[in-house]
Design a protein around this motif. Structure first.
Motif, PDB file in Angstrom:
ATOM      1  N   ILE A  78       1.022  -1.507  -0.266  1.00  0.00           N
ATOM      2  CA  ILE A  78       0.349  -0.259   0.155  1.00  0.00           C
ATOM      3  C   ILE A  78       0.577   0.895  -0.127  1.00  0.00           C
ATOM      4  CG2 ILE A  78      -2.042  -0.942   1.381  1.00  0.00           C
ATOM      5  CD1 ILE A  78      -1.492   0.157   3.602  1.00  0.00           C
ATOM      6  N   LYS A  79       0.033   2.121   0.018  1.00  0.00           N
ATOM      7  CA  LYS A  79       0.773   3.611   0.333  1.00  0.00           C
ATOM      8  C   LYS A  79      -0.145   4.296   0.820  1.00  0.00           C
ATOM      9  CE  LYS A  79       3.090   6.990  -3.126  1.00  0.00           C
ATOM     10  NZ  LYS A  79       3.893   7.405  -3.846  1.00  0.00           N
ATOM     11  N   ILE A  80       0.766   5.651   1.737  1.00  0.00           N
ATOM     12  CA  ILE A  80      -0.170   6.225   2.014  1.00  0.00           C
ATOM     13  C   ILE A  80      -0.550   7.174   1.934  1.00  0.00           C
ATOM     14  CG2 ILE A  80      -0.387   7.311   5.020  1.00  0.00           C
ATOM     15  CD1 ILE A  80      -0.055   3.994   4.970  1.00  0.00           C
ATOM     16  N   THR A  81      -2.187   7.515   1.854  1.00  0.00           N
ATOM     17  CA  THR A  81      -2.678   9.069   1.159  1.00  0.00           C
ATOM     18  C   THR A  81      -2.381   9.813   2.365  1.00  0.00           C
ATOM     19  OG1 THR A  81      -4.396   7.791   1.535  1.00  0.00           O
ATOM     20  CG2 THR A  81      -3.219   7.306  -0.493  1.00  0.00           C
ATOM     21  N   TYR A  82      -3.409   9.609   3.093  1.00  0.00           N
ATOM     22  CA  TYR A  82      -3.580  10.694   4.408  1.00  0.00           C
ATOM     23  C   TYR A  82      -3.504  10.506   5.400  1.00  0.00           C
ATOM     24  CZ  TYR A  82      -8.313   9.036   4.322  1.00  0.00           C
ATOM     25  OH  TYR A  82      -8.961   8.035   4.665  1.00  0.00           O
TER      26      TYR A  82
END
Length: 99
Positions: A78-82
């Motif tokens: 995953i990639k952290i978006t907020y």
């Protein structure tokens, strides 16, 4: 070999495998790994970092891993978006899945 000696050896082997797994993830640029469990909200794509395998200072834009060294084929990247702070404390991190 006694039951307890076998158990101790198994625990030690597991710790070695987990350490190697974490070292490999860090080498690939991942900042955090946590179990893919009830603290992952798959509907709203958020996570709470309750008991990560490791956390090297997660920030928005960082890559992270959901899963465990026990089941490497089930790991999700995953990639952290907020980041959102809760009213009563605690933090929820938004994410998107990546390949």
């Amino acid at each position: 070999m006694s039951f307890y000696a076998t158990l101790a050896e198994s625990i030690q082997d597991n710790r070695k495998l987990k350490s190697l797994w974490i070292e490999n993830l860090r080498h690939q640029g991942y900042k955090m790994a946590m179990p893919n469990d009830g603290w992952v909200d798959r509907e709203n794509l958020t996570i709470s970092l309750v008991y990560p395998h490791f956390n090297d200072g997660l920030n928005v834009g960082d890559k992270a891993v959901l899963g465990s060294h026990y089941e490497p084929k089930e790991v999700q990247y995953i990639k952290i978006t907020y980041m959102r702070k809760g009213l009563v404390g605690g933090v929820r991190w938004g994410f998107k899945y990546i390949d």
